[in-house]
Write a protein that holds these residues in place. Sequence first.
Motif, PDB file in Angstrom:
ATOM      1  N   ALA A 129       0.849  -1.203   0.000  1.00  0.00           N
ATOM      2  CA  ALA A 129       0.000   0.000   0.000  1.00  0.00           C
ATOM      3  C   ALA A 129       0.881   1.247   0.000  1.00  0.00           C
ATOM      4  CB  ALA A 129      -0.884   0.011   1.243  1.00  0.00           C
ATOM      5  N   ASN A 156      -6.240   3.254   2.305  1.00  0.00           N
ATOM      6  CA  ASN A 156      -7.244   2.870   1.303  1.00  0.00           C
ATOM      7  C   ASN A 156      -8.362   3.909   1.380  1.00  0.00           C
ATOM      8  OD1 ASN A 156     -10.135   1.179   1.470  1.00  0.00           O
ATOM      9  ND2 ASN A 156      -8.984   0.937  -0.405  1.00  0.00           N
ATOM     10  N   GLY A 193      -2.858   4.053  -2.528  1.00  0.00           N
ATOM     11  CA  GLY A 193      -3.677   3.116  -1.748  1.00  0.00           C
ATOM     12  C   GLY A 193      -3.285   1.670  -1.959  1.00  0.00           C
ATOM     13  N   LEU A 194      -4.280   0.809  -1.843  1.00  0.00           N
ATOM     14  CA  LEU A 194      -4.023  -0.631  -1.957  1.00  0.00           C
ATOM     15  C   LEU A 194      -4.021  -1.066  -3.414  1.00  0.00           C
ATOM     16  CD1 LEU A 194      -6.402  -2.035   0.823  1.00  0.00           C
ATOM     17  CD2 LEU A 194      -3.924  -1.818   0.946  1.00  0.00           C
ATOM     18  N   ILE A 224      -7.286  -2.852  -5.528  1.00  0.00           N
ATOM     19  CA  ILE A 224      -8.595  -2.271  -5.177  1.00  0.00           C
ATOM     20  C   ILE A 224      -8.834  -1.122  -6.158  1.00  0.00           C
ATOM     21  CG2 ILE A 224      -9.959  -1.046  -3.427  1.00  0.00           C
ATOM     22  CD1 ILE A 224      -9.511  -3.978  -2.726  1.00  0.00           C
TER      23      ILE A 224
END
Length: 283
Positions: free
Chosen positions: A12, A117, A88-89, A92
């Motif tokens: 992440a 996230n 972020g992740l 996703i």
Amino acid sequence: MNEINSKLYLVATPIGNLDDMTFRAVKILNEVDLIAAEDTRRTRKLLTHFDIHTPLIHYDENNKNLVGEKIIERIKSGENVACVSDAGLPAISDPGSDLVKLAIEANIKVVPIPGANAALTALICSGLDTTKFTFVGFLPKTLKNCREVLESIKTHSETLIFYESPHHLKATLKILIEVLGNRQAVIARELTKIHEEFLRGDLELLSKIFLENDPLGEFVIVINGFNGSIEDNEISNDNLIDSYKKLLDNGLDKKSAMREVAKKFNISRREIYKLILESDNNE
Ligand code: SAM
């Protein structure tokens, strides 16, 4: 099949504020032999900030088949690889999940390095129900497909989470109102950045705000789940009280819940107040 010793790390990265980079993310990105990045220029900036000099390879939706296989071969040959997205992740609403599938098929260990996230960051500050939620991510671009997705989740009682770009926000709010109805919602803008804000209200109010002020920045839309059955719109004392209680359960204060019920059933707040008093006395 023998398990391969080298690994694929899913790392992440911050969604705005660079201080949200974790110690472990920095350590892993320093230690691996190769970093697969959605946008190498963007990731290079992040790596420079943290004084990381690991080589990068471009990996995204367009080249994932070809480059994905190459990455797997490199891991099989003994290299450790990290996969990052722009923010972020990974995996996703971002590249990564296909690489994970390939790695699992090849018996390669996949290691998560968790962190920021946008969806969960918005949800935890939304004030809406966090116990059950559906992450929808980006809605389809065509109106027909978009409507289909919304119809399929229209009666879900859990909180709904959407990603949206500033360019599509106004149109998306319009179709959300059209299909889901005028629910309570929160728009989280520019999370973890200087202009971070949470706009709360019903969808019609939020839509009005963005019709008057052009959307700027990044957005997560968090919406209350369905709080009754469609047939429940018919006026009966039980339906009114039920609706009111569900709104309280969803975190609304008494006054807002009464206002919502009044709007939904098109009756005065005074009548609802009377009914609630009666129902409280009968309990
Ligand atoms: N992988 C990312 C994650 O874990 O959240 C999501 C990447 S997706 C391509 C980008 C979308 O996430 C944006 O269009 C926006 O809807 C949301 N997003 C990302 N960063 C955000 C932020 N700082 N504030 C609000 N929304 C954000």
